[in-house]
Scaffold this motif. Structure first.
Motif, mmCIF file in Angstrom:
data_model
loop_
_atom_site.group_PDB
_atom_site.id
_atom_site.type_symbol
_atom_site.label_atom_id
_atom_site.label_comp_id
_atom_site.label_asym_id
_atom_site.label_seq_id
_atom_site.Cartn_x
_atom_site.Cartn_y
_atom_site.Cartn_z
ATOM 1 N N LYS A 147 0.905 -1.273 0.060
ATOM 2 C CA LYS A 147 0.095 -0.027 -0.097
ATOM 3 C C LYS A 147 1.000 1.255 -0.159
ATOM 4 C CE LYS A 147 -4.200 -1.861 0.218
ATOM 5 N NZ LYS A 147 -3.798 -3.070 0.146
ATOM 6 N N SER A 148 1.979 1.073 -0.379
ATOM 7 C CA SER A 148 3.034 2.279 -0.592
ATOM 8 C C SER A 148 3.798 1.986 -1.750
ATOM 9 C CB SER A 148 3.671 2.581 0.647
ATOM 10 O OG SER A 148 4.612 1.418 0.910
ATOM 11 N N LEU A 149 3.957 3.221 -2.692
ATOM 12 C CA LEU A 149 4.811 2.781 -3.859
ATOM 13 C C LEU A 149 5.693 3.967 -4.004
ATOM 14 C CD1 LEU A 149 2.263 1.429 -6.652
ATOM 15 C CD2 LEU A 149 4.054 0.195 -5.497
ATOM 16 N N PRO A 150 6.813 3.733 -4.593
ATOM 17 C CA PRO A 150 7.816 5.040 -5.140
ATOM 18 C C PRO A 150 7.160 5.433 -6.219
ATOM 19 C CG PRO A 150 8.931 2.897 -5.374
ATOM 20 C CD PRO A 150 7.488 2.680 -4.734
ATOM 21 N N VAL A 151 7.416 6.671 -6.573
ATOM 22 C CA VAL A 151 6.937 7.306 -7.925
ATOM 23 C C VAL A 151 7.036 6.645 -8.995
ATOM 24 C CG1 VAL A 151 7.201 9.305 -9.399
ATOM 25 C CG2 VAL A 151 6.984 9.855 -6.892
ATOM 26 N N LYS A 152 8.263 5.961 -8.770
ATOM 27 C CA LYS A 152 8.514 5.202 -10.343
ATOM 28 C C LYS A 152 7.770 3.992 -10.402
ATOM 29 C CE LYS A 152 12.991 3.882 -12.576
ATOM 30 N NZ LYS A 152 14.616 3.728 -12.248
ATOM 31 N N GLU A 153 7.295 3.359 -9.391
ATOM 32 C CA GLU A 153 6.596 2.178 -9.404
ATOM 33 C C GLU A 153 5.004 2.668 -9.586
ATOM 34 O OE1 GLU A 153 6.776 -0.751 -6.583
ATOM 35 O OE2 GLU A 153 9.081 -0.811 -6.668
ATOM 36 N N ILE A 154 4.774 3.702 -9.435
ATOM 37 C CA ILE A 154 3.562 4.246 -9.554
ATOM 38 C C ILE A 154 3.392 4.681 -11.064
ATOM 39 C CG2 ILE A 154 1.895 6.303 -9.525
ATOM 40 C CD1 ILE A 154 2.736 6.538 -6.616
ATOM 41 N N TYR A 155 4.418 5.093 -11.625
ATOM 42 C CA TYR A 155 4.717 5.220 -13.048
ATOM 43 C C TYR A 155 4.429 4.096 -13.864
ATOM 44 C CZ TYR A 155 7.001 9.772 -12.200
ATOM 45 O OH TYR A 155 7.402 10.887 -11.987
ATOM 46 N N GLY A 156 5.167 2.741 -13.283
ATOM 47 C CA GLY A 156 5.130 1.732 -13.884
ATOM 48 C C GLY A 156 3.667 0.948 -13.902
ATOM 49 N N TRP A 157 3.139 1.246 -12.691
ATOM 50 C CA TRP A 157 1.565 0.655 -12.641
ATOM 51 C C TRP A 157 0.727 1.389 -13.634
ATOM 52 C CZ3 TRP A 157 -3.371 2.162 -12.105
ATOM 53 C CH2 TRP A 157 -4.269 1.250 -11.901
ATOM 54 N N ILE A 158 0.997 2.540 -13.772
ATOM 55 C CA ILE A 158 -0.148 3.263 -14.733
ATOM 56 C C ILE A 158 0.459 2.859 -16.194
ATOM 57 C CG2 ILE A 158 -0.326 5.455 -15.784
ATOM 58 C CD1 ILE A 158 -0.126 6.915 -12.731
ATOM 59 N N LEU A 159 1.563 2.703 -16.575
ATOM 60 C CA LEU A 159 2.139 2.199 -17.813
ATOM 61 C C LEU A 159 1.508 0.869 -18.027
ATOM 62 C CD1 LEU A 159 5.550 3.592 -18.202
ATOM 63 C CD2 LEU A 159 3.678 4.226 -19.505
ATOM 64 N N GLU A 160 1.457 0.082 -17.115
ATOM 65 C CA GLU A 160 1.246 -1.328 -17.083
ATOM 66 C C GLU A 160 -0.285 -1.548 -17.493
ATOM 67 O OE1 GLU A 160 1.641 -5.652 -15.194
ATOM 68 O OE2 GLU A 160 2.331 -3.840 -14.236
#
Length: 442
Positions: A140-153
DNA sequence: GGCCTTCTAAACAAGA
DNA sequence: TTCTTGTTTAGAAGGC
């Protein structure tokens, strides 16, 4: 960098078209939105068949979610899908990796629309995207980069979009009070940047935003009770049997403490659902993404919220905090003791023990220390009491365990009711239809 | 028309 | 130095 990407005429052209397309999509649905283990542990998550869902015809926006995002949720999200999202699977452009079974859940007429829909800008605001990304993460916590990744995915639209959207994501994280920066754990101290998590106080708002963004008609069916039993909250917000509502409710369940996926910031609160601000869904549509700096509007929102739902001063404090979090930090006590206590008890500070809460007012006022609505502190005071009375610890522990078990039972009940309302009914109707067909054939 | 929300762009600082 | 991250400001667009 183009002038305006998302809000350009291209968006204007895209989104309505997308909505038109969504209107026609009544196919598969990811009624279950249980991420990771929940999905695996819940056969309902994958077995619910909504092909016969003829209800909620007016909820056209639902389809986009069904076809795209919710399937991701249902399938377990990025963790469960290392090879790519269902979005990619169903997209024609990615057809090379598309097996014949990969689209079995999609409607027969959906492919072209799906392709279009994932090429279109998602009908979610960035804050919702971020919220979903964070909620999908195990911690339930993500770094920005992984947020990017999730959105991209999950939204390949952004893979072709200029990188301005990343700026928007960061902007949202920074400015939207729904998100909180959390220092990385010591083990990852070298990692760049911070983790971001959803402020538990604003989770209902985000959930409602998600709901309202796609299911405005569902609001009429969500009537927050004045003094809701915990399970009644989930039932009361079962949102008219729509799958997204199941999704949001599943998010709620997912974030509920009895659930397997504990928010690290919620991990020690056994009765999270008992906290009104976390269980009540505001009826004020303007609270959804209130990262606006307008204080007057914020006050209006506060008043309307406190009047329309039985939210306590704690919530108002949160509202105040929202108004003043950025530009007027320190000028008023948005960070009440209660607020801080809540955040403490929910692990917000546990997530970053040594670090002061970023951009929160250092002068946390004691304005609401005497607030009667300290359900959170009541639930947490027992913990502190138990720690003070070490001799009674086993009994207290037992009592807490019992409470937890009770809560689990209630959550199960609630989940059952919710699933029934959200998906199973259409599932059973579909199966009934199949049965009747067979019967007629016979 | 005003207000609010959301999005986007840009600039800047800090850190890896 | 470059890149990433985080913050802040400003403006535009759309909805109510």
């Amino acid at each position: 960098m183009g002038p305006i990407i998302g809000m350009s005429p291209d968006k204007k052209a895209e989104v309505p078209g997308m909505q038109e397309e969504r209107t026609g999509l009544r196919g598969a649905c990811g009624a279950g939105t249980l991420p990771e283990a929940e999905c695996a542990s819940s056969p309902l998550a994958t077995s619910v068949d909504c092909t016969g869902g003829s209800e909620d015809e007016e909820l056209t926006n639902l389809n986009w979610l069904h076809e795209n995002l919710l399937q991701n949720f249902a399938l377990g999200g990025p963790e469960a899908l290392p090879s790519g999202s269902p979005l990619l699977d169903i997209e024609g452009d990615h057809g090379a990796s598309q097996g014949p079974s990969s689209s079995s859940h999609s409607s027969a007429h959906g492919k072209g629309r799906e392709r279009d829909s994932i090429k279109s800008k998602p009908p979610f605001s960035f804050s919702l995207l971020i919220y979903m990304a964070i909620e999908q993460s195990p911690t339930k916590s993500l770094p920005v980069k992984e947020i990017y990744g999730w959105i991209l995915e999950h939204f390949p639209y952004f893979s072709n979009a200029p990188t301005g959207w990343k700026n928007s994501v960061r902007h949202n994280l920074s400015l939207n009070k729904c998100f909180r920066k959390v220092e990385r754990s010591l083990g990852k101290a070298n990692g760049k940047g911070s983790l971001w998590c959803v402020d538990p106080e604003y989770r209902p708002n985000l959930i409602q935003a998600l709901r309202k963004q796609h299911f405005p008609t569902a609001d009429a069916f969500c009537t927050p009770p004045a003094s809701p039993p915990r399970h009644l909250f989930l039932q009361g917000c079962s949102f008219k049997e729509s799958d997204i509502d199941a999704a949001t409710a599943m998010m709620l369940l997912n974030s509920a403490p009895g659930h397997h996926h504990h928010d690290p910031c919620d991990s020690d609160t056994p009765l999270d659902l008992s906290q009104p601000h976390s269980v009540l869904v505001s009826s004020d549509p303007k609270q959804d993404h209130n990262y606006s700096s307008s204080s007057s509007a914020g006050l209006q929102r506060c008043s309307s919220r406190s009047s329309s739902s039985s939210l306590s001063s704690l919530d108002e404090g949160a509202c105040e905090r929202g108004q003043s979090r950025r530009r007027r930090a320190g000028s008023e006590g948005f960070h009440s003791d209660e607020d801080s206590d809540l955040w403490d008890e929910r692990g917000g500070r546990r997530c970053h023990p040594a670090a002061p809460a970023p951009r929160r007012s250092p002068s946390s006022s004691a304005s609401s220390a005497s607030s009667p609505s300290s359900s959170s502190s009541s639930s947490t005071s027992s913990v502190s009491n138990s720690s003070s009375a070490t001799a009674k610890r086993p009994a207290a522990k037992r009592a807490r365990l019992e409470v937890k078990l009770e809560l689990d039972e209630e959550l199960k009940e609630a989940a059952g009711s919710l699933l029934h309302l959200a998906g199973i009914r259409s599932c059973t109707e579909a199966s009934k239809r199949v049965k009747s067909k067979r019967h007629s054939r016979k």
